[in-house]
Design a protein around this motif. Structure first.
Motif, mmCIF file in Angstrom:
data_model
loop_
_atom_site.group_PDB
_atom_site.id
_atom_site.type_symbol
_atom_site.label_atom_id
_atom_site.label_comp_id
_atom_site.label_asym_id
_atom_site.label_seq_id
_atom_site.Cartn_x
_atom_site.Cartn_y
_atom_site.Cartn_z
ATOM 1 N N MET A 1 0.823 -1.202 0.000
ATOM 2 C CA MET A 1 0.000 0.000 0.000
ATOM 3 C C MET A 1 0.864 1.262 0.000
ATOM 4 S SD MET A 1 -3.142 -0.756 -0.329
ATOM 5 C CE MET A 1 -3.796 0.854 -0.150
ATOM 6 N N ARG A 2 2.016 1.174 0.657
ATOM 7 C CA ARG A 2 2.881 2.358 0.704
ATOM 8 C C ARG A 2 3.431 2.693 -0.676
ATOM 9 N NH1 ARG A 2 6.601 1.501 5.833
ATOM 10 N NH2 ARG A 2 7.679 3.127 4.707
ATOM 11 N N VAL A 3 3.816 1.667 -1.423
ATOM 12 C CA VAL A 3 4.330 1.894 -2.778
ATOM 13 C C VAL A 3 3.220 2.437 -3.666
ATOM 14 C CG1 VAL A 3 5.268 0.769 -4.826
ATOM 15 C CG2 VAL A 3 6.157 0.175 -2.565
ATOM 16 N N LEU A 4 2.040 1.868 -3.564
ATOM 17 C CA LEU A 4 0.901 2.350 -4.342
ATOM 18 C C LEU A 4 0.566 3.798 -3.972
ATOM 19 C CD1 LEU A 4 -1.126 1.556 -6.501
ATOM 20 C CD2 LEU A 4 -2.579 0.613 -4.700
ATOM 21 N N SER A 5 0.657 4.113 -2.689
ATOM 22 C CA SER A 5 0.422 5.486 -2.230
ATOM 23 C C SER A 5 1.441 6.443 -2.842
ATOM 24 C CB SER A 5 0.512 5.561 -0.709
ATOM 25 O OG SER A 5 -0.505 4.805 -0.111
ATOM 26 N N ALA A 6 2.693 6.033 -2.854
ATOM 27 C CA ALA A 6 3.738 6.872 -3.437
ATOM 28 C C ALA A 6 3.499 7.085 -4.928
ATOM 29 C CB ALA A 6 5.105 6.245 -3.189
ATOM 30 N N ILE A 7 3.067 6.038 -5.615
ATOM 31 C CA ILE A 7 2.777 6.159 -7.048
ATOM 32 C C ILE A 7 1.653 7.162 -7.285
ATOM 33 C CG2 ILE A 7 1.837 4.914 -9.044
ATOM 34 C CD1 ILE A 7 3.419 2.451 -8.002
ATOM 35 N N VAL B 1 5.820 14.875 -4.561
ATOM 36 C CA VAL B 1 7.057 14.095 -4.495
ATOM 37 C C VAL B 1 7.537 13.970 -3.048
ATOM 38 C CG1 VAL B 1 9.498 14.068 -5.158
ATOM 39 C CG2 VAL B 1 7.752 14.587 -6.867
ATOM 40 N N ALA B 2 7.488 15.062 -2.296
ATOM 41 C CA ALA B 2 7.933 15.024 -0.893
ATOM 42 C C ALA B 2 7.083 14.048 -0.078
ATOM 43 C CB ALA B 2 7.865 16.427 -0.291
ATOM 44 N N LEU B 3 5.778 14.087 -0.267
ATOM 45 C CA LEU B 3 4.903 13.160 0.457
ATOM 46 C C LEU B 3 5.117 11.725 0.005
ATOM 47 C CD1 LEU B 3 1.661 15.324 0.538
ATOM 48 C CD2 LEU B 3 3.032 14.625 2.521
ATOM 49 N N ALA B 4 5.379 11.522 -1.278
ATOM 50 C CA ALA B 4 5.652 10.166 -1.780
ATOM 51 C C ALA B 4 6.912 9.601 -1.133
ATOM 52 C CB ALA B 4 5.798 10.184 -3.305
ATOM 53 N N ILE B 5 7.942 10.414 -1.040
ATOM 54 C CA ILE B 5 9.174 9.972 -0.378
ATOM 55 C C ILE B 5 8.884 9.641 1.082
ATOM 56 C CG2 ILE B 5 11.457 10.729 0.411
ATOM 57 C CD1 ILE B 5 11.608 12.346 -2.270
ATOM 58 N N GLY B 6 8.099 10.477 1.735
ATOM 59 C CA GLY B 6 7.727 10.214 3.124
ATOM 60 C C GLY B 6 6.979 8.905 3.292
ATOM 61 N N MET B 7 6.086 8.610 2.368
ATOM 62 C CA MET B 7 5.334 7.349 2.445
ATOM 63 C C MET B 7 6.256 6.146 2.294
ATOM 64 S SD MET B 7 2.174 7.969 3.130
ATOM 65 C CE MET B 7 1.367 6.413 2.802
ATOM 66 N N LEU B 8 7.355 6.302 1.587
ATOM 67 C CA LEU B 8 8.266 5.185 1.361
ATOM 68 C C LEU B 8 9.299 5.004 2.473
ATOM 69 C CD1 LEU B 8 8.933 5.582 -2.464
ATOM 70 C CD2 LEU B 8 7.485 3.873 -1.330
ATOM 71 N N VAL B 9 9.753 6.089 3.076
ATOM 72 C CA VAL B 9 10.886 5.972 4.000
ATOM 73 C C VAL B 9 10.518 6.096 5.475
ATOM 74 C CG1 VAL B 9 12.513 6.767 2.248
ATOM 75 C CG2 VAL B 9 11.558 8.408 3.851
ATOM 76 N N LEU B 10 9.399 6.702 5.787
ATOM 77 C CA LEU B 10 9.058 6.914 7.194
ATOM 78 C C LEU B 10 8.388 5.685 7.792
ATOM 79 C CD1 LEU B 10 7.807 10.601 7.010
ATOM 80 C CD2 LEU B 10 10.038 9.766 7.781
ATOM 81 N N ARG B 11 8.476 5.593 9.097
ATOM 82 C CA ARG B 11 7.882 4.483 9.836
ATOM 83 C C ARG B 11 7.119 5.031 11.037
ATOM 84 N NH1 ARG B 11 9.165 2.097 5.833
ATOM 85 N NH2 ARG B 11 10.837 0.636 5.559
ATOM 86 N N GLY B 12 6.272 4.185 11.603
ATOM 87 C CA GLY B 12 5.593 4.507 12.859
ATOM 88 C C GLY B 12 4.698 5.726 12.777
ATOM 89 N N ARG B 13 4.794 6.548 13.795
ATOM 90 C CA ARG B 13 3.933 7.724 13.919
ATOM 91 C C ARG B 13 4.140 8.716 12.775
ATOM 92 N NH1 ARG B 13 3.726 9.703 19.701
ATOM 93 N NH2 ARG B 13 2.828 7.640 19.741
ATOM 94 N N LEU B 14 5.394 8.857 12.331
ATOM 95 C CA LEU B 14 5.652 9.773 11.216
ATOM 96 C C LEU B 14 4.984 9.305 9.927
ATOM 97 C CD1 LEU B 14 9.390 10.740 11.807
ATOM 98 C CD2 LEU B 14 7.350 12.128 12.212
ATOM 99 N N LEU B 15 4.909 8.005 9.731
ATOM 100 C CA LEU B 15 4.204 7.470 8.564
ATOM 101 C C LEU B 15 2.713 7.779 8.654
ATOM 102 C CD1 LEU B 15 4.106 5.847 5.945
ATOM 103 C CD2 LEU B 15 3.938 3.770 7.346
ATOM 104 N N VAL B 16 2.142 7.642 9.833
ATOM 105 C CA VAL B 16 0.722 7.955 10.013
ATOM 106 C C VAL B 16 0.466 9.432 9.717
ATOM 107 C CG1 VAL B 16 -1.162 8.079 11.682
ATOM 108 C CG2 VAL B 16 0.358 6.087 11.660
ATOM 109 N N ILE B 17 1.330 10.302 10.235
ATOM 110 C CA ILE B 17 1.180 11.747 9.984
ATOM 111 C C ILE B 17 1.310 12.039 8.493
ATOM 112 C CG2 ILE B 17 2.257 14.003 10.362
ATOM 113 C CD1 ILE B 17 2.946 12.959 13.217
#
Length: 120
Positions: free
Chosen positions: A1-7, A40-56
């Motif tokens: 889902m994270r990869v699809l979100s980034a796409i 692009v910034a949000l896509a990178i965040g969806m791919l690299v962040l974890r935990g609470r930062l990913l939820v945000i």
């Protein structure tokens, strides 16, 4: 889902960047470039962040795509900042489809991130 979100996020930003190169200028062109950068910034965040930062990041991504879709729908109906749009303008139908699907995908990805157990 994270990869699809980034796409999805890159697609939303890419559509806006394409429109700038296709001739949209002025204030709207600047806003479209900012939209592309945010996507692009949000896509990178969806791919690299974890935990609470990913939820945000997921929540911000849903709000970003929702705001983009609402802005387009307002421009198509009553106008937005003096700008009116028509359905036959470049990539308008495609934008509505991509952004609508994107809202669903990003909402699911955010819910999955919320339900993922946190490490202690």
């Amino acid at each position: 889902m994270r990869v699809l979100s980034a796409i999805v996020l890159v697609a939303v930003g890419g559509i806006h960047l394409f429109l700038v190169f296709d001739g949209v200028g002025g204030v709207l062109g600047v806003l479209f470039v900012l939209n592309a950068i945010a996507g692009v910034a949000l896509a990178i965040g969806m791919l690299v962040l974890r935990g609470r930062l990913l939820v945000i990041t997921g929540i911000l991504s849903v709000l970003f795509v929702l705001a983009t879709l609402v802005a387009l729908l307002l421009a198509l109906t009553v106008g937005l900042f003096g700008i009116t749009e028509t359905w036959n303008f470049t990539l308008v139908p495609e934008s509505v489809i991509v952004e609508s699907i994107g809202i669903v995908v990003l909402a699911i990805a955010t819910l999955v991130a919320l339900r993922t157990p946190r490490e202690a």
